[in-house]
Design a protein around this motif. Structure first.
Motif, PDB file in Angstrom:
ATOM      1  N   ARG A  86       0.883  -1.180  -0.454  1.00 38.23           N
ATOM      2  CA  ARG A  86      -0.089  -0.058   0.104  1.00 38.23           C
ATOM      3  C   ARG A  86       0.762   0.995  -0.080  1.00 38.23           C
ATOM      4  NH1 ARG A  86      -3.353  -1.076   4.703  1.00 38.23           N
ATOM      5  NH2 ARG A  86      -4.339  -2.543   3.178  1.00 38.23           N
ATOM      6  N   PHE A  87       1.915   1.572   1.192  1.00 35.28           N
ATOM      7  CA  PHE A  87       2.909   2.818   1.370  1.00 35.28           C
ATOM      8  C   PHE A  87       3.486   2.615   0.062  1.00 35.28           C
ATOM      9  CE2 PHE A  87       7.067   4.236   1.897  1.00 35.28           C
ATOM     10  CZ  PHE A  87       6.657   5.865   2.172  1.00 35.28           C
ATOM     11  N   GLU A  88       4.208   1.996  -0.540  1.00 31.17           N
ATOM     12  CA  GLU A  88       4.991   2.121  -2.191  1.00 31.17           C
ATOM     13  C   GLU A  88       4.046   2.075  -3.530  1.00 31.17           C
ATOM     14  OE1 GLU A  88       7.508  -0.864  -4.677  1.00 31.17           O
ATOM     15  OE2 GLU A  88       6.791  -1.463  -3.282  1.00 31.17           O
ATOM     16  N   LEU A  89       2.686   1.774  -3.335  1.00 29.88           N
ATOM     17  CA  LEU A  89       2.026   2.643  -4.388  1.00 29.88           C
ATOM     18  C   LEU A  89       1.248   3.702  -4.422  1.00 29.88           C
ATOM     19  CD1 LEU A  89       0.379   2.043  -6.779  1.00 29.88           C
ATOM     20  CD2 LEU A  89      -2.069   1.001  -5.309  1.00 29.88           C
ATOM     21  N   GLU A  90       1.166   4.237  -3.494  1.00 31.64           N
ATOM     22  CA  GLU A  90       0.654   5.139  -2.139  1.00 31.64           C
ATOM     23  C   GLU A  90       1.865   6.940  -3.083  1.00 31.64           C
ATOM     24  OE1 GLU A  90      -0.890   5.217   1.682  1.00 31.64           O
ATOM     25  OE2 GLU A  90      -2.027   4.749   0.920  1.00 31.64           O
ATOM     26  N   GLU A  91       2.902   5.827  -2.410  1.00 35.44           N
ATOM     27  CA  GLU A  91       4.424   6.560  -3.319  1.00 35.44           C
ATOM     28  C   GLU A  91       4.171   7.157  -4.238  1.00 35.44           C
ATOM     29  OE1 GLU A  91       8.719   7.039  -1.556  1.00 35.44           O
ATOM     30  OE2 GLU A  91       7.955   5.004  -2.255  1.00 35.44           O
ATOM     31  N   LYS A  92       4.434   5.892  -5.312  1.00 33.98           N
ATOM     32  CA  LYS A  92       4.377   6.570  -7.224  1.00 33.98           C
ATOM     33  C   LYS A  92       3.204   7.076  -7.678  1.00 33.98           C
ATOM     34  CE  LYS A  92       6.662   1.559  -7.455  1.00 33.98           C
ATOM     35  NZ  LYS A  92       8.008   2.848  -7.503  1.00 33.98           N
ATOM     36  N   ILE A  93       2.656   7.443  -6.880  1.00 38.89           N
ATOM     37  CA  ILE A  93       0.936   7.710  -7.724  1.00 38.89           C
ATOM     38  C   ILE A  93       1.336   8.968  -7.104  1.00 38.89           C
ATOM     39  CG2 ILE A  93      -1.159   8.591  -7.098  1.00 38.89           C
ATOM     40  CD1 ILE A  93      -1.652   5.761  -6.958  1.00 38.89           C
ATOM     41  N   SER A  94       2.084   9.296  -5.389  1.00 39.63           N
ATOM     42  CA  SER A  94       2.216  11.262  -5.282  1.00 39.63           C
ATOM     43  C   SER A  94       3.354  11.298  -6.400  1.00 39.63           C
ATOM     44  CB  SER A  94       2.735  10.770  -3.830  1.00 39.63           C
ATOM     45  OG  SER A  94       3.305  12.210  -2.873  1.00 39.63           O
ATOM     46  N   ASN A  95       4.801  10.631  -6.691  1.00 38.61           N
ATOM     47  CA  ASN A  95       5.735  11.293  -7.625  1.00 38.61           C
ATOM     48  C   ASN A  95       5.303  11.679  -8.873  1.00 38.61           C
ATOM     49  OD1 ASN A  95       7.479  10.463  -4.989  1.00 38.61           O
ATOM     50  ND2 ASN A  95       7.976   7.961  -5.992  1.00 38.61           N
ATOM     51  N   LEU A  96       4.109  10.682  -9.291  1.00 36.46           N
ATOM     52  CA  LEU A  96       3.680  11.254 -10.851  1.00 36.46           C
ATOM     53  C   LEU A  96       3.045  12.349 -10.378  1.00 36.46           C
ATOM     54  CD1 LEU A  96       2.637   7.691 -11.769  1.00 36.46           C
ATOM     55  CD2 LEU A  96       4.313   9.051 -12.995  1.00 36.46           C
ATOM     56  N   LYS A  97       2.565  12.526  -9.856  1.00 36.64           N
ATOM     57  CA  LYS A  97       1.446  13.787  -9.041  1.00 36.64           C
ATOM     58  C   LYS A  97       2.359  14.980  -9.398  1.00 36.64           C
ATOM     59  CE  LYS A  97      -2.198  15.652  -5.952  1.00 36.64           C
ATOM     60  NZ  LYS A  97      -2.934  15.167  -4.912  1.00 36.64           N
ATOM     61  N   HIS A  98       3.504  15.040  -8.706  1.00 36.96           N
ATOM     62  CA  HIS A  98       3.770  15.854  -8.448  1.00 36.96           C
ATOM     63  C   HIS A  98       5.347  16.005  -8.946  1.00 36.96           C
ATOM     64  CE1 HIS A  98       1.968  15.972  -4.497  1.00 36.96           C
ATOM     65  NE2 HIS A  98       2.271  16.706  -4.430  1.00 36.96           N
ATOM     66  N   SER A  99       5.489  15.033 -10.325  1.00 39.40           N
ATOM     67  CA  SER A  99       6.809  15.737 -11.495  1.00 39.40           C
ATOM     68  C   SER A  99       6.312  15.922 -12.371  1.00 39.40           C
ATOM     69  CB  SER A  99       6.844  13.717 -11.817  1.00 39.40           C
ATOM     70  OG  SER A  99       7.981  13.393 -12.750  1.00 39.40           O
ATOM     71  N   TYR A 100       6.814  17.122 -12.806  1.00 37.37           N
ATOM     72  CA  TYR A 100       6.807  18.295 -13.979  1.00 37.37           C
ATOM     73  C   TYR A 100       7.530  18.194 -15.090  1.00 37.37           C
ATOM     74  CZ  TYR A 100       3.654  20.704 -10.831  1.00 37.37           C
ATOM     75  OH  TYR A 100       2.823  20.850  -9.295  1.00 37.37           O
ATOM     76  N   SER A 101       8.566  16.848 -14.721  1.00 38.85           N
ATOM     77  CA  SER A 101       9.437  16.845 -15.694  1.00 38.85           C
ATOM     78  C   SER A 101       8.209  16.082 -16.461  1.00 38.85           C
ATOM     79  CB  SER A 101      10.429  16.351 -15.691  1.00 38.85           C
ATOM     80  OG  SER A 101      10.243  14.536 -14.626  1.00 38.85           O
ATOM     81  N   GLY A 102       6.977  15.271 -16.894  1.00 44.48           N
ATOM     82  CA  GLY A 102       6.677  14.022 -17.151  1.00 44.48           C
ATOM     83  C   GLY A 102       6.439  13.032 -16.713  1.00 44.48           C
ATOM     84  N   GLY A 103       5.679  11.839 -17.069  1.00 41.86           N
ATOM     85  CA  GLY A 103       6.515  10.654 -16.509  1.00 41.86           C
ATOM     86  C   GLY A 103       5.360   9.768 -17.175  1.00 41.86           C
ATOM     87  N   ASN A 104       5.269   8.253 -17.234  1.00 45.88           N
ATOM     88  CA  ASN A 104       5.032   7.074 -16.730  1.00 45.88           C
ATOM     89  C   ASN A 104       5.514   5.892 -16.076  1.00 45.88           C
ATOM     90  OD1 ASN A 104       3.843   7.930 -19.282  1.00 45.88           O
ATOM     91  ND2 ASN A 104       5.246   7.571 -20.428  1.00 45.88           N
ATOM     92  N   SER A 105       5.058   5.296 -15.623  1.00 46.20           N
ATOM     93  CA  SER A 105       4.863   4.539 -14.707  1.00 46.20           C
ATOM     94  C   SER A 105       4.424   3.348 -14.460  1.00 46.20           C
ATOM     95  CB  SER A 105       4.493   5.146 -13.201  1.00 46.20           C
ATOM     96  OG  SER A 105       6.091   4.480 -12.246  1.00 46.20           O
ATOM     97  N   SER A 106       5.262   2.111 -14.957  1.00 50.62           N
ATOM     98  CA  SER A 106       5.048   0.592 -14.601  1.00 50.62           C
ATOM     99  C   SER A 106       5.171  -0.044 -13.221  1.00 50.62           C
ATOM    100  CB  SER A 106       5.584   0.154 -15.686  1.00 50.62           C
ATOM    101  OG  SER A 106       4.824  -0.886 -15.567  1.00 50.62           O
ATOM    102  N   PHE A 107       4.455  -0.530 -13.028  1.00 50.56           N
ATOM    103  CA  PHE A 107       4.621  -1.217 -11.321  1.00 50.56           C
ATOM    104  C   PHE A 107       3.617  -2.258 -10.901  1.00 50.56           C
ATOM    105  CE2 PHE A 107       2.516   3.184 -10.761  1.00 50.56           C
ATOM    106  CZ  PHE A 107       1.692   3.049  -9.916  1.00 50.56           C
TER     107      PHE A 107
END
Length: 492
Positions: free
Chosen positions: A65-86
């Motif tokens: 749970r914590f890791e998933l929340e962290e990954k979504i938070s990182n994407l939320k604040h990553s202004y350089s653009g981003g995709n993620s797979s987890f």
């Protein structure tokens, strides 16, 4: 366009093994949306998830749970653009853990600001399980490879070591004038060392063939009492020389389904070890009994020196070869029990032991029991029913298998060799003659009785069957008493 075709979208929705997921960011509470396939994947409807505290995070496994929340938070604040797979686990409504892989990408508003995330979440439970299985197999293979390297190093030394002495004694015998006593002593040493080396090489070859699958087990029904008696007889000389009594207690009716040569090697080896480590004047006991419903347990128990706790951990391991001197100075290769374990496991059996120093040891093996059964091969369903009823009444303790053609019959025989085969002559795909030929390729000693039923029996047809050692025939239509008589005769 194909991608906008409603039928295509419907097919995609039905076959998509996952669900779609979007997150809309705002100042107060992130809004999540899910496709209807969430229900199929988790057992929860999108509405149920949206109204649960924590939303999707409430059904994510607590370890992820914590890791998933962290990954979504990182994407939320990553202004350089981003995709993620987890990957993460979800606990379904039925408390089942499933692995999912999320592929998420940022969405932006008209001002280019991050507005949320969107993507797919696919079920990868099977893939994760297969990867875990592959990792376990790889680990085991690496461990086995390492063990084999150590084993080869040990065996290479054992193969070379005696030759210095063998060549040395041979040279002395060839070049020096010796007394009769010395000559006899040197020749005996050469003979014993050569015999020990031959046994070591034979064990190595057998073990290698079993490991590589080059040894094809030729299963047949074996009487345990007779089998053990033959093994005891082969070692009677050794027992007499050490004044050791071998006591057997085995029911005459016990039968196993095994390869004669290999299972003889197992019992002989266990007996030989018991003799080797039992002092003069003591006893060895061999007994057998049913183990569960489908196995026979054979036990070899001695009153010998026992095995130290340190050495017990080395048994059956190829990279820790254990070779100890017997109570009468007997030598060994240290490979016997490794080979025994390999053979027993090839028979889908198990081996274990109990031992205490100065009190003796007992080794247990289990081998599949030979189950009495009748295979009925007949393409006419009504005839199969008739034959089954006759067999059930005549041989009530026998299992009954049925096949409607020869190919299906052979697939059943691969897994379990029947005690009796009843087959029609005229069948689709494969005649009774072809079936008899296929059976005898597996049953080379022609131990399985075959009853052929045909409306066209004549001397020419029967002679064709006799080539494959088939001598039991019944005319159609089948008379009940005739089949009963054949069954009773073959079952005795």
């Amino acid at each position: 366009m194909l991608f906008t075709d409603p039928k295509f979208i419907e097919i995609l929705r039905e076959n998509f093994n996952g669900f779609l997921w979007s997150v809309e960011f705002n100042d107060q509470l992130d809004k999540m949306e899910f496709s209807d396939s969430l229900l199929k994947m988790t057992g929860f409807t999108p509405d149920e998830i949206k109204h649960r505290p924590g939303q999707i995070f409430s059904i994510v496994h607590e370890d992820d749970r914590f890791e998933l929340e962290e990954k979504i938070s990182n994407l939320k604040h990553s202004y350089s653009g981003g995709n993620s797979s987890f990957k993460f686990r979800i606990v379904t409504v039925e408390a089942e853990e499933k692995w999912f892989r999320a592929n998420m990408t940022q969405t932006r508003n008209d001002n280019g600001e991050i507005a949320g995330l969107a993507g797919s979440v696919t079920d990868c439970t099977q893939t994760v399980a297969e990867m875990e299985k592959l990792r376990d197999q790889t680990k085991k293979l690496l461990e086995l490879n390492s063990a084999k390297d150590k084993f080869i190093s040990i065996v290479s030394h054992d193969l070379r070591a005696p030759f210095t002495s063998l060549l040395g004694f041979s040279e002395i015998l060839l070049n020096e004038d010796l007394s009769s006593e010395d000559r006899t002593e040197y020749v005996n040493y050469i003979y014993e060392a050569s015999n020990s080396q031959l046994q070591l090489i034979n064990y190595l070859l057998d073990w290698s063939r079993l490991q590589s699958g080059r040894v094809q087990l030729e299963h047949q029904t074996l009487n345990v009492k007779n089998l053990v008696a033959a093994c005891v007889a082969s070692l009677t000389g050794n027992a007499v020389r050490k004044d050791i009594s071998i006591v057997t207690d085995i029911d005459q009716e016990l039968e196993i389904y095994a390869d004669t040569r290999l299972i003889t090697q197992v019992i002989t080896n266990l007996l030989s070890n018991a003799l080797k480590f039992t002092p003069q004047g003591k006893k060895i006991y061999i007994y057998a009994d049913k183990f569960k419903e489908d196995s026979i347990e054979i036990v070899v128990k001695d009153e010998g020196v026992g095995i130290s706790s340190e050495n017990q951990s080395k048994l059956f391991k190829i990279d820790q070869k254990l070779s100890l001197e017997g109570t009468g100075g007997e030598k060994g290769t240290g490979l016997g029990l490794t080979l025994v374990k390999e053979i027993v496991e090839k028979h889908n059996g198990n081996i274990w032991f109990y031992s205490e120093e100065k009190k003796g040891s007992e080794f247990h093996i289990t081998i599949p029991a030979a189950l009495n059964s009748v295979l009925i091969v007949e393409d006419d369903p009504s005839a199969r029913i008739l034959y089954r009823k006759i067999v059930e009444k005549t041989l009530p303790k026998y299992e009954i298998f049925e096949s409607e053609n020869g190919y299906d019959a052979m697939s059943k025989i691969i897994n379990h060799v029947p005690s009796i085969v009843i087959t029609d002559h005229e069948m689709p795909l494969m005649t009774g003659i072809h079936l008899a030929e296929a059976i005898r390729k597996k049953d080379k000693q022609a131990q399985i009785p075959i009853i052929v039923i045909s409306a066209k029996l004549d001397d020419e047809l029967m002679s064709k069957y006799e080539v494959f050692h088939v001598n039991d025939f019944i005319d159609k239509p089948v008379e009940k008493d005739a089949l009963i008589e054949k069954l009773l005769m073959l079952a005795t």
